[in-house]
Scaffold this motif. Structure first.
Motif, PDB file in Angstrom:
ATOM      1  N   ASN A  55      12.877   6.850   1.649  1.00 40.86           N
ATOM      2  CA  ASN A  55      12.470   7.462   0.395  1.00 40.86           C
ATOM      3  C   ASN A  55      11.162   6.817   0.191  1.00 40.86           C
ATOM      4  O   ASN A  55      10.546   7.252  -1.060  1.00 40.86           O
ATOM      5  CB  ASN A  55      13.277   7.375  -0.447  1.00 40.86           C
ATOM      6  CG  ASN A  55      13.637   5.951  -1.048  1.00 40.86           C
ATOM      7  OD1 ASN A  55      13.202   5.058  -0.403  1.00 40.86           O
ATOM      8  ND2 ASN A  55      14.422   5.941  -2.182  1.00 40.86           N
ATOM      9  N   ASP A  56      10.350   6.183   0.905  1.00 43.40           N
ATOM     10  CA  ASP A  56       9.140   5.709   0.664  1.00 43.40           C
ATOM     11  C   ASP A  56       7.965   6.547   0.557  1.00 43.40           C
ATOM     12  O   ASP A  56       6.972   6.371   0.310  1.00 43.40           O
ATOM     13  CB  ASP A  56       8.857   4.466   1.211  1.00 43.40           C
ATOM     14  CG  ASP A  56       8.796   4.711   3.043  1.00 43.40           C
ATOM     15  OD1 ASP A  56       9.655   5.441   3.587  1.00 43.40           O
ATOM     16  OD2 ASP A  56       8.026   4.115   3.754  1.00 43.40           O
ATOM     17  N   ASP A  57       8.441   7.815   1.357  1.00 42.93           N
ATOM     18  CA  ASP A  57       7.241   8.969   1.432  1.00 42.93           C
ATOM     19  C   ASP A  57       7.273   9.465  -0.233  1.00 42.93           C
ATOM     20  O   ASP A  57       6.461  10.350  -0.643  1.00 42.93           O
ATOM     21  CB  ASP A  57       7.777  10.050   2.313  1.00 42.93           C
ATOM     22  CG  ASP A  57       9.323  10.455   1.830  1.00 42.93           C
ATOM     23  OD1 ASP A  57      10.001   9.686   1.424  1.00 42.93           O
ATOM     24  OD2 ASP A  57       9.551  11.600   2.228  1.00 42.93           O
ATOM     25  N   GLU A  58       8.214   9.011  -1.007  1.00 41.67           N
ATOM     26  CA  GLU A  58       8.147   9.753  -2.364  1.00 41.67           C
ATOM     27  C   GLU A  58       7.572   8.962  -3.273  1.00 41.67           C
ATOM     28  O   GLU A  58       7.730   9.187  -4.679  1.00 41.67           O
ATOM     29  CB  GLU A  58       9.665   9.941  -2.867  1.00 41.67           C
ATOM     30  CG  GLU A  58      10.240  11.174  -1.800  1.00 41.67           C
ATOM     31  CD  GLU A  58      11.706  11.620  -2.493  1.00 41.67           C
ATOM     32  OE1 GLU A  58      11.761  11.659  -3.586  1.00 41.67           O
ATOM     33  OE2 GLU A  58      12.728  11.273  -1.664  1.00 41.67           O
ATOM     34  N   ILE A  59       6.819   8.012  -3.092  1.00 42.28           N
ATOM     35  CA  ILE A  59       6.284   7.005  -4.147  1.00 42.28           C
ATOM     36  C   ILE A  59       5.423   7.692  -5.146  1.00 42.28           C
ATOM     37  O   ILE A  59       5.483   7.786  -6.490  1.00 42.28           O
ATOM     38  CB  ILE A  59       5.471   5.837  -3.296  1.00 42.28           C
ATOM     39  CG1 ILE A  59       6.228   4.831  -2.723  1.00 42.28           C
ATOM     40  CG2 ILE A  59       4.778   5.164  -4.595  1.00 42.28           C
ATOM     41  CD1 ILE A  59       5.600   3.802  -2.309  1.00 42.28           C
ATOM     42  N   GLU A  88       2.476  -3.133  -1.545  1.00 40.14           N
ATOM     43  CA  GLU A  88       2.362  -1.854  -0.688  1.00 40.14           C
ATOM     44  C   GLU A  88       2.505  -0.621  -1.935  1.00 40.14           C
ATOM     45  O   GLU A  88       1.809   0.201  -1.818  1.00 40.14           O
ATOM     46  CB  GLU A  88       3.604  -1.718   0.226  1.00 40.14           C
ATOM     47  CG  GLU A  88       3.297  -1.025   1.339  1.00 40.14           C
ATOM     48  CD  GLU A  88       4.663  -1.177   2.082  1.00 40.14           C
ATOM     49  OE1 GLU A  88       4.969  -2.002   2.329  1.00 40.14           O
ATOM     50  OE2 GLU A  88       4.812  -0.165   2.878  1.00 40.14           O
ATOM     51  N   ILE A  89       3.514  -0.853  -2.610  1.00 38.92           N
ATOM     52  CA  ILE A  89       3.777   0.305  -3.762  1.00 38.92           C
ATOM     53  C   ILE A  89       2.466   0.620  -4.677  1.00 38.92           C
ATOM     54  O   ILE A  89       1.828   1.831  -4.893  1.00 38.92           O
ATOM     55  CB  ILE A  89       5.191   0.056  -4.468  1.00 38.92           C
ATOM     56  CG1 ILE A  89       6.146   0.070  -3.726  1.00 38.92           C
ATOM     57  CG2 ILE A  89       5.105   1.102  -5.602  1.00 38.92           C
ATOM     58  CD1 ILE A  89       7.494  -0.738  -4.614  1.00 38.92           C
ATOM     59  N   LEU A  90       1.881  -0.512  -4.907  1.00 40.14           N
ATOM     60  CA  LEU A  90       0.815  -0.639  -6.009  1.00 40.14           C
ATOM     61  C   LEU A  90      -0.499   0.081  -5.121  1.00 40.14           C
ATOM     62  O   LEU A  90      -1.059   0.859  -5.730  1.00 40.14           O
ATOM     63  CB  LEU A  90       0.430  -2.099  -6.428  1.00 40.14           C
ATOM     64  CG  LEU A  90       0.802  -2.341  -7.722  1.00 40.14           C
ATOM     65  CD1 LEU A  90       0.207  -4.045  -8.051  1.00 40.14           C
ATOM     66  CD2 LEU A  90       0.527  -1.653  -8.697  1.00 40.14           C
ATOM     67  N   ALA A  91      -0.648  -0.284  -3.836  1.00 44.94           N
ATOM     68  CA  ALA A  91      -1.662   0.000  -3.107  1.00 44.94           C
ATOM     69  C   ALA A  91      -1.714   1.575  -3.003  1.00 44.94           C
ATOM     70  O   ALA A  91      -2.413   2.321  -3.138  1.00 44.94           O
ATOM     71  CB  ALA A  91      -1.847  -0.637  -1.663  1.00 44.94           C
ATOM     72  N   ARG A  92      -0.450   1.964  -2.762  1.00 46.68           N
ATOM     73  CA  ARG A  92      -0.301   3.608  -2.537  1.00 46.68           C
ATOM     74  C   ARG A  92      -0.675   4.361  -3.904  1.00 46.68           C
ATOM     75  O   ARG A  92      -1.361   5.350  -3.894  1.00 46.68           O
ATOM     76  CB  ARG A  92       1.320   3.804  -2.307  1.00 46.68           C
ATOM     77  CG  ARG A  92       1.520   3.639  -0.685  1.00 46.68           C
ATOM     78  CD  ARG A  92       1.392   4.833   0.303  1.00 46.68           C
ATOM     79  NE  ARG A  92       2.466   5.663  -0.247  1.00 46.68           N
ATOM     80  CZ  ARG A  92       3.606   5.957   0.143  1.00 46.68           C
ATOM     81  NH1 ARG A  92       4.102   5.151   1.037  1.00 46.68           N
ATOM     82  NH2 ARG A  92       4.362   6.911  -0.289  1.00 46.68           N
ATOM     83  N   LEU A  93      -0.098   3.578  -5.072  1.00 50.50           N
ATOM     84  CA  LEU A  93      -0.135   4.447  -6.375  1.00 50.50           C
ATOM     85  C   LEU A  93      -1.666   4.224  -6.615  1.00 50.50           C
ATOM     86  O   LEU A  93      -2.301   5.246  -7.294  1.00 50.50           O
ATOM     87  CB  LEU A  93       0.600   3.672  -7.654  1.00 50.50           C
ATOM     88  CG  LEU A  93       2.171   3.676  -7.161  1.00 50.50           C
ATOM     89  CD1 LEU A  93       2.804   2.998  -8.140  1.00 50.50           C
ATOM     90  CD2 LEU A  93       2.361   5.447  -7.471  1.00 50.50           C
ATOM     91  N   GLU A  94      -2.371   3.081  -6.402  1.00 52.23           N
ATOM     92  CA  GLU A  94      -3.585   2.921  -6.886  1.00 52.23           C
ATOM     93  C   GLU A  94      -4.681   3.725  -6.057  1.00 52.23           C
ATOM     94  O   GLU A  94      -5.773   3.976  -6.300  1.00 52.23           O
ATOM     95  CB  GLU A  94      -4.214   1.408  -6.966  1.00 52.23           C
ATOM     96  CG  GLU A  94      -3.484   0.901  -8.166  1.00 52.23           C
ATOM     97  CD  GLU A  94      -3.753  -0.833  -8.025  1.00 52.23           C
ATOM     98  OE1 GLU A  94      -3.911  -1.181  -6.962  1.00 52.23           O
ATOM     99  OE2 GLU A  94      -3.572  -1.404  -9.341  1.00 52.23           O
TER     100      GLU A  94
END
Ligand code: SAM
Length: 341
Positions: A182-186, A224-230
């Motif tokens: 489900n990491d495609d859903e961030i 990784e989550i933060l990089a995707r969101l930012e």
């Protein structure tokens, strides 16, 4: 099941009485109480399959009331009820209503939300302050595959809406991220937070599942989550309490909603852990990853002094930290659903 009776326990911390403090100087102010380890979902990253048949080993509401009276006197301020699925335990609302005289500052509940639409208003009326709903996908079909329950998405969505209407705010949504799953859903989760005006909290997957899925590679880390969101949003950090497990952010463009990231694997927060856990069958655990448990039963027989002595002894042995990722790391004998997430 009979409604819980209000039994007499001391309801306020005695002036000057020492609270629960461990040998590393951490003060224990939060208790997480699992009231059942039965669950109506079989989330694929948590459960193996069918519910094992089990004898009724759940601690009675009367016993919980007695235990919580002592914990309040020892300085516990916040309670979170969990499971298993806590809304499966009959009598929860009646039990919550008996807690008001104990004066806890915060009563919260973690649920999968399946039964929440019809229960939210009653839970609020019984004294519940806040709610966290677990939701591991914002795609209805994928969510049904994860939970192994058709139609789960619609029920949880209705539960979240009912919680907002009932004033169980802030409503928090917990999503455990697994790589390739489900990491495609961030980004979709971030859109969900903005649209539904809720706090979405991403949680790193921990080695606590029944099947042996966990590897360091499957964990989607905070950075990784933060990089995707930012890459998509400008996020502004929000100040939090020292004991708070989530790093929190708001959207700089002023959109409603909030993002939280809970990173027990890549950025452990054991140094300011303020929590103990109690299992549905009446054991005290001082860490999710404890290898030792402290049974309440003998202490309950000994009354309030026995319970106080037990909590002091358990907290004196609280682990400095978990050892995920270190050589020699040992999984606890219980999995998440049997500890209480
Ligand atoms: N049934 C309730 C619910 O779904 O929220 C409460 C119990 S559930 C075990 C609590 C939380 O633990 C859920 O958000 C779930 O996703 C999370 N969880 C389960 N296994 C986990 C694991 N191995 N690592 C991190 N979180 C996990």
């Amino acid at each position: 099941m009979p409604a819980p009776t209000a039994i007499s326990v001391s309801s306020a911390p005695a002036a000057g009485e020492a609270g629960l403090r461990d040998r590393f100087g951490r003060t224990i102010t939060d208790a997480r109480i699992s009231i059942t380890d039965r669950c109506n979902y079989r989330c694929v990253y948590c459960r193996e399959g069918a519910e094992p048949a089990r004898a009724g080993s759940e601690l009675s509401w009367e016993a919980w009331r007695q235990v919580l009276g002592v914990l309040r006197r020892l300085g516990i301020r916040k309670l979170r009820f969990t499971g298993g699925e806590p809304l499966l335990r009959p009598g929860l609302e009646a039990f919550l209503a008996t807690l008001a005289p104990l004066g806890f500052e915060d009563l919260a509940l973690t649920t999968n939300g399946h039964l929440l639409a019809e229960r939210a208003a009653g839970l609020r009326a019984a004294g519940l302050d806040r709610i966290t709903v677990s939701l591991d996908s914002v795609q209805p079909e994928k969510f049904a595959r994860i939970t192994r329950v058709p139609g789960a998405w619609e029920r949880v969505r209705a539960g979240i809406a009912a919680a907002v209407t009932a004033g169980l705010e802030p409503v928090k949504i917990n999503a455990v991220l697994l790589r390739g799953f489900n990491d495609d859903e961030i980004e979709a989760f971030a859109e969900f937070a903005r649209a539904e005006r809720v706090a979405v909290r991403f949680i790193e997957f921990m080695p606590l599942e029944e099947g042996r899925l966990w590897t360091p590679e499957i964990v989607v880390t905070m950075s990784e989550i933060l990089a995707r969101l930012e890459a998509r949003y400008r996020l502004e950090p929000l100040a939090g309490e020292r004991s708070e497990t989530a790093r929190r952010f708001r959207f700089a463009d002023g959109a409603p909603g909030e993002i939280g990231i809970i990173a027990p694997v890549s950025r452990p927060f054991c140094g300011h852990c303020s929590r103990i856990r109690l299992t549905a069958d009446g054991k005290v655990r001082t860490c999710l990853f404890s290898l030792r448990e402290w049974p309440l039963a003998p202490a309950l027989e000994a009354g309030e002094d026995g319970l106080e002595a037990l909590f002091r002894r358990a907290v004196a042995h609280k682990e400095e930290r978990h050892h995920i990722g270190e050589p020699g790391f040992q999984r606890p004998s219980r999995t998440m659903v049997h500890i209480g997430g």
